[in-house]
Design an enzyme around this catalytic site. Structure first.
Site, PDB file in Angstrom:
ATOM      1  N   HIS A  12     -19.761  53.886 -18.056  1.00  0.00           N
ATOM      2  CA  HIS A  12     -19.250  52.980 -19.088  1.00  0.00           C
ATOM      3  C   HIS A  12     -20.280  52.763 -20.199  1.00  0.00           C
ATOM      4  O   HIS A  12     -21.485  52.992 -20.019  1.00  0.00           O
ATOM      5  CB  HIS A  12     -18.849  51.635 -18.471  1.00  0.00           C
ATOM      6  CG  HIS A  12     -19.996  50.865 -17.895  1.00  0.00           C
ATOM      7  ND1 HIS A  12     -20.925  50.198 -18.672  1.00  0.00           N
ATOM      8  CD2 HIS A  12     -20.362  50.649 -16.612  1.00  0.00           C
ATOM      9  CE1 HIS A  12     -21.808  49.603 -17.908  1.00  0.00           C
ATOM     10  NE2 HIS A  12     -21.497  49.866 -16.641  1.00  0.00           N
ATOM     11  N   GLU A  96     -19.172  49.321  -8.904  1.00  0.00           N
ATOM     12  CA  GLU A  96     -20.635  49.458  -8.859  1.00  0.00           C
ATOM     13  C   GLU A  96     -21.201  48.918  -7.553  1.00  0.00           C
ATOM     14  O   GLU A  96     -20.557  48.140  -6.839  1.00  0.00           O
ATOM     15  CB  GLU A  96     -21.252  48.741 -10.066  1.00  0.00           C
ATOM     16  CG  GLU A  96     -22.771  48.828 -10.190  1.00  0.00           C
ATOM     17  CD  GLU A  96     -23.331  50.243 -10.277  1.00  0.00           C
ATOM     18  OE1 GLU A  96     -23.169  50.996  -9.294  1.00  0.00           O
ATOM     19  OE2 GLU A  96     -23.951  50.575 -11.306  1.00  0.00           O
TER      20      GLU A  96
END
Length: 218
Positions: A12, A96
């Site tokens: 990202h 994550e």
């Protein structure tokens, strides 16, 4: 391995926390303006390295990954100027690393607390206390990455697969792909909004391109 497609990884774009070095696991922070521009730049990289329309696009459940995918043109129909790939599939296993008690802290802050030269890939994280995320060790992250690969392998028989997620989980996933052990992810440095291409040759998994950004295209 008999896959015909490659596995493309996209981290990202920048957030306030990634820019300041704060460990961002479960905290759902948005992209900054710079991060949004980086995500748009990733589209140019993907246009160069993708071999046709993706067979599958899978994303993390966090908004920073999903917004990056959209700005990069993933899931946007080719007729509308996007990269196609159909509606991105949200995979919880692409979230994550859960940093537990270290969520929101920088590496210098963690080292000051511990009094040592802490490294996440070597030393793991401390469990979170009340009101904190529980924390996750490297082997648990690697197990999630194994599940992701198992989930997407069938689609590799139809073409390229793109995964949009986060720095640490993608580094672990790449190490798992390489059959190198998850600790090897420590050596696979990955910038925000960078693209990587994992491939296989004669049945041996490898890295075709790593950490590509618009300025590095040749």
């Amino acid at each position: 391995m008999s896959e015909t497609g490659r596995l493309l990884l996209l981290r990202h774009g920048a957030t306030e926390w990634s820019t300041s070095g704060r460990h961002t696991g479960s905290t759902d922070v948005p992209l900054t303006e710079v991060g949004e521009e980086q995500a748009r730049g990733a589209s140019r990289v993907l246009h160069r390295v993708l071999e046709g329309e993706p067979a599958l696009v899978a994303v993390s459940p966090r908004q920073r990954a999903q917004r990056t995918a959209r700005l990069a043109g993933l899931g946007v129909p080719v007729a509308d100027g996007g990269l196609g790939g159909g509606e991105p599939v949200v995979l919880e296993d692409l979230a994550e690393w859960d940093y537990g008690a270290y969520e929101g802290l920088t590496t210098p802050q963690i080292r000051e607390q511990r009094g040592d030269d802490w490294r996440v890939f070597r030393d793991g994280v401390a469990p979170g206390g009340q009101g904190q995320p529980p924390g996750e060790q490297l082997e648990q992250v690697a197990a999630r990455c194994e599940r992701v690969l198992e989930r997407v392998r069938p689609a590799l028989g139809r073409g390229d697969v793109v995964l949009v997620a986060h720095g640490h989980v993608l580094r672990v996933l790449a190490a798992v792909w390489l059959e190198a052990g998850p600790q090897a992810g420590a050596q696979l440095l990955l910038d925000t909004a960078a693209v990587c291409v994992l491939d296989a040759e004669h049945g041996v998994p490898g890295v075709r391109r790593w950490n590509l950004t618009p300025g590095l295209l040749t």
